[in-house]
Write a protein that holds these residues in place. Structure first.
Motif: not given
Length: 319
Positions: A261-266
């Motif tokens: 999820i964090f990679e999607q946000l980045l």
């Protein structure tokens, strides 16, 4: 270019040994800057079980799968297992972040003790907790910390004054107010100074402006259940209009199970035109600005149990 400041809270022994190191690698991959804030004393995560009697706590636990994210062993620290000394046993792991070029600062000495007690504690207790963290940080990194982010967004007036005494130039100890939909209530939310009885403090506060993943997962917002498939889009909707933001993430969550999820946000924030920043980067941008002075204020936020420091909309007042 607007800044998306990434503030990483490292709460636990496991988070320091595993999650934080995963985040170092992930941030390097995405060429993103960030600030790591460390818990520097014993890990007593198991003591947090007493919060089961706090309104909203069990609901939050059931939504965010605490056992899955933190691990059963971590939840036993201080209860059935002795709490490991994070700073003593994980100093090498902490220096990995520093050596990779990331800013490091203080989160707390003992996360659970601070979060559950600081609001009502006196000057001597507060000084002892903060001095232990300050001294341990200096021993590990070889220099005095410049930044601080309070555990659980919990502080008291003595703690805010200690930031000035310890030479902390900028901190992220509180939150901007949010609506139930997760949108900012105060569009002027942002950097400010704190007013305590009798004076305005020098340390610049850079409040967290966005909801955290654990505050959103499992909730129903505008008729939709927020889960792993739509949570990134939910947060990205809040950052469509360009302005500086501070996002708090946790080594135990985004550094482990919630990493995708964090990679999607980045990727999403990069596409929206944001520059990823450390707290020091953000401070350098705003330090010469004329900033408002705000009173210390407590309030509740959707998806989080109990009260925490929230940015007041009243200026030049004292508590």
């Amino acid at each position: 270019m607007p800044l998306l400041t990434l503030k990483i809270d490292v709460d636990t022994f496991r988070g320091t040994r595993e999650g934080a190191l995963n985040l170092v690698r992930m941030l390097q991959k995405h060429r993103a800057n960030a600030t790591f804030l460390y818990s520097l004393g014993p890990d007593h995560t198991g003591w947090a079980l007493k919060r089961a009697f706090r309104p909203g706590f069990l609901q939050k636990v059931s939504r965010t799968s605490v056992t899955e994210h933190y691990g059963l062993k971590t939840l036993m620290y201080g209860v059935l297992l002795p709490g490991p000394d994070i700073g003593r046993k994980c100093s090498a792991e902490m220096r990995v972040a520093r050596d990779a070029g990331f800013e490091c600062g203080i989160h707390t000495w003992d996360h659970v003790v601070w979060q559950d007690n600081v609001r009502t504690c006196d000057d001597a207790w507060t000084d002892r907790q903060m001095r232990q963290a300050f001294d341990r940080f200096t021993d590990i990194f070889g220099y005095a910390p410049r930044t601080h982010g309070a555990a659980g967004w919990q502080m008291n007036a003595h703690a805010f004054e200690r930031l000035d005494a310890f030479g902390i130039a900028y901190a992220s100890d509180g939150r901007s107010r949010l609506t139930e939909e997760g949108a900012l209530m105060m569009q002027t939310a942002g950097p400010h100074r704190i007013s305590v009885p009798g004076k305005t403090l020098s340390c610049i506060q850079l409040p967290t402006t966005l909801p955290t993943l654990d505050e959103l997962l499992g909730r129903t917002i505008t008729g939709a259940v927020i889960d792993h498939t739509n949570i990134a889009k939910t947060i990205l909707r809040l950052t469509e209009q360009p302005r500086d933001h501070v996002f708090t993430l946790h080594a135990e969550l985004e550094g482990q199970k919630l990493a995708p999820i964090f990679e999607q946000l980045l990727a999403g924030w990069r596409a929206q035109g944001y520059d990823f920043a450390s707290m020091e980067n953000y401070y350098q941008k705003v330090k010469s600005d004329t900033l408002p002075t705000r009173m210390v204020c407590w309030g509740e936020l959707p998806g989080r149990s109990g009260e925490l420091i929230v940015e007041s909309n009243q200026e030049n007042l004292t508590t």
